[in-house]
Scaffold this active site. Sequence first.
Site, short mmCIF file in Angstrom:
data_model
loop_
_atom_site.label_atom_id
_atom_site.label_comp_id
_atom_site.label_asym_id
_atom_site.label_seq_id
_atom_site.Cartn_x
_atom_site.Cartn_y
_atom_site.Cartn_z
N CYS A 282 43.22 -52.90 -8.85
CA CYS A 282 42.74 -54.42 -8.88
C CYS A 282 41.50 -54.45 -9.10
O CYS A 282 40.42 -53.67 -9.11
CB CYS A 282 43.17 -55.46 -7.98
N LEU B 237 46.62 -56.23 -9.76
CA LEU B 237 47.59 -55.80 -10.66
C LEU B 237 48.61 -55.10 -9.86
O LEU B 237 48.60 -53.92 -9.33
CB LEU B 237 46.88 -54.63 -11.67
N SER B 238 49.93 -55.75 -9.83
CA SER B 238 50.84 -55.28 -8.87
C SER B 238 51.43 -53.88 -9.31
O SER B 238 51.85 -53.92 -10.57
CB SER B 238 51.99 -56.24 -8.81
N ILE C 166 53.23 -51.69 -6.36
CA ILE C 166 54.12 -51.23 -5.37
C ILE C 166 54.71 -52.62 -4.58
O ILE C 166 53.72 -53.35 -4.19
CB ILE C 166 53.37 -50.33 -4.40
N ASN D 274 40.98 -51.93 -3.69
CA ASN D 274 41.33 -51.69 -5.22
C ASN D 274 41.63 -50.23 -5.15
O ASN D 274 40.79 -49.43 -4.78
CB ASN D 274 40.09 -52.01 -6.10
N GLY D 275 42.90 -49.95 -5.70
CA GLY D 275 43.43 -48.43 -5.70
C GLY D 275 44.71 -48.20 -5.27
O GLY D 275 45.68 -49.30 -5.10
N GLU D 276 44.86 -47.16 -4.96
CA GLU D 276 46.43 -46.46 -4.32
C GLU D 276 46.18 -45.53 -3.39
O GLU D 276 45.28 -44.63 -3.44
CB GLU D 276 47.19 -45.95 -5.30
N ASP E 270 51.16 -49.83 1.16
CA ASP E 270 49.95 -49.07 1.38
C ASP E 270 48.76 -49.63 2.16
O ASP E 270 47.86 -49.18 2.76
CB ASP E 270 49.18 -48.17 0.39
N SER F 137 46.86 -38.66 -15.62
CA SER F 137 45.83 -38.03 -16.42
C SER F 137 45.28 -36.97 -15.74
O SER F 137 45.25 -36.61 -14.84
CB SER F 137 44.69 -39.02 -16.86
#
Length: 670
Positions: free
Chosen positions: A17, A72-73, A75, A100-102, A126, A400
């Site tokens: 996000c 930006l959903s 999970i 912002n991230g995972e 998370d 990637s």
Amino acid sequence: MPSCPTTAALGILGAVCGLLAFLKDPSAQSSPALVGAVSGAAELMRHRGPDEPGTWADDTDDPGIVLGFNRLSIIDIAHSHQPLRWGPPEAPLRYVLVFNGEIYNYLELREALRTEHGAEFATDGDGEAIVAAYHHWGPAALSRLRGMFAFALWDTVTGELFCARDPFGIKPLYIATGPGGTAVGSEKKCLMAVADQLGIDTGLDERAVQHYTVLQYVPEPETLHRGVRRLESGSYLRMRPGQAPVVTRYFTPRFDAVPFRAASAPGSAGGVDQARYDEITAVLEDSVAKHMRADVTVGAFLSGGIDSTAIAALAMRHNPRLITFTTGFEREGFSEVDVAVASAEAIGARHVTKVVSQAEFVEALPAIVWYLDEPVADPALVPLYFIAREARKHVKVVLSGEGADELFGGYTIYREPLSLRAFDYLPRPVRRSLRRASAPLPEGMRGKSLLHRGSQTLEERYYGNARSFSDEHLRAVLRRFSPDWTHTDVTAALYRESDGWDPVARMQHIDLFTWLRGDILVKADKMTMANSLELRVPFLDPEVFAVASRLPLEQKITRATTKFALRRALEPVVPAHVLNRPKLGFPVPIRHWLRAGELLEWAYETVAASQTGDLIDAEAVRTMLDEHRTGVSDHSRRLWTVLIFMLWHAIFVEGSVTPRIEEPHYPVQL
């Protein structure tokens, strides 16, 4: 009083996000409009999170801190709302987080926090794991996170803002501090939108301009605006209202080859080398498995090389219906399409191709530079933008292969120490004589480059993959060229850190802090986020790095190949036709397009219209264009560097070019 006018109940993060946090200085005047200003600034990066906006302030009448967010959903979609409120039972709303991230090991972290500390969670994702980890472990929690992240965490009890960025710099975080306070954000344009409230210096940083011209990107922590910096990769900052941010580095990568014990890789056969290859394969399999965690469809970019093919092949084990994507150009010889199609067929993936015309390329440039925030003179980001746009029609997440070259020794230039080894035995006075002897030789003369490079030390000659402007060219183009602003501003400390390592490891160390985070990861983040697409990079995982960092030189580079150990490890994984292919990526025909057609026309128009006369000698640039167009010299890389800066200047300084930014219209869940 707590206020969250556009955000619903508690939720987890699980989202790539855009975040923005404004911490007001206590001496600054009351500003009830600050919440609206932050919300409006965050709207400029809505492409990073079109699914849901969010704003939180500690006091709507006189806010001391405001957090803004675009989600930006990915999970736990139904319950993932930001800003996130979490706390221990005695203070359940203590922390407020924008993230912002995972975090790919969030399941393991949550279980550890439950077991060790009795932590309780209201969601299944998370974000709460980050906050709980920080609450119980403090900054040491950062070293336990496997993922990509940039976040801002406000502690309502201590009145402290804690911000952090992932070890490799996959996710960006900009900082601006002035008399009005401090702001951090995922995109620089958002900080510039609140520059008046901050009172920051918005003038151009001329040293950063020269660094950009030499390196083709702006090195961290600089930006082209004096009042905005970047939190460096692997670092965190802490600050309280009225105090300057204090930055601490928590992760410094070390390429320190150590003896390998075959017994450390159970079940291996074939001795120490085979055990090493088995360990590489196993850690990559584990990383890809964790990077596949999502509640939406995950695809993969496929360029035709070994790195992206390996990631896609491993991903197929978790999703047999994987979709892969590649791009090419309407010019023979500048496409990885055929190889990528063959690779997709070999691993059994469904494949999608996007072919880009020269007209499309030119038309997209203003929007691409706007999304970038800072100029990056890498033409490969243009096809990346187009393939991300195509992929977003099918998936919400892609994997990637970024990072494999830096970790495993994949760049051809890493073989240079082998070719120059004979010079190492020459006394320094002799090498200096060779440098003087090479100077008068004509450019392009056989042997000139070898003599020049061989006469220099590694510290003198190597500052990353971008080497297009000599001092002579810089003096001709930059009106305010300074011999005191050199690449050593960026590399000197890095060479000191790597003293005693083998030369390839030192080059890798330089690239981790320069080319990777200044070019590769910037274009990966910005071009995918421009299309509301999440990009994940399984090679840039702490566990993968731990294995790669122990490789000795001979397992990385030989006279015949690069990434030796990785290629051997991936023999059972990737199709044979890509195993030893040379690195191409997404090749871009700018050398040819700058000699005829729409791109050449655009180039002349850009130089003619540019208002960069106090910085750039337009006549020198036109001369380069003429020489390139007629085939006298190949100036394509130098020209592209200057042209992208001129376009950036037109958008962000002059305001003479207004990019056409399309509103994202993607479904919340795919």
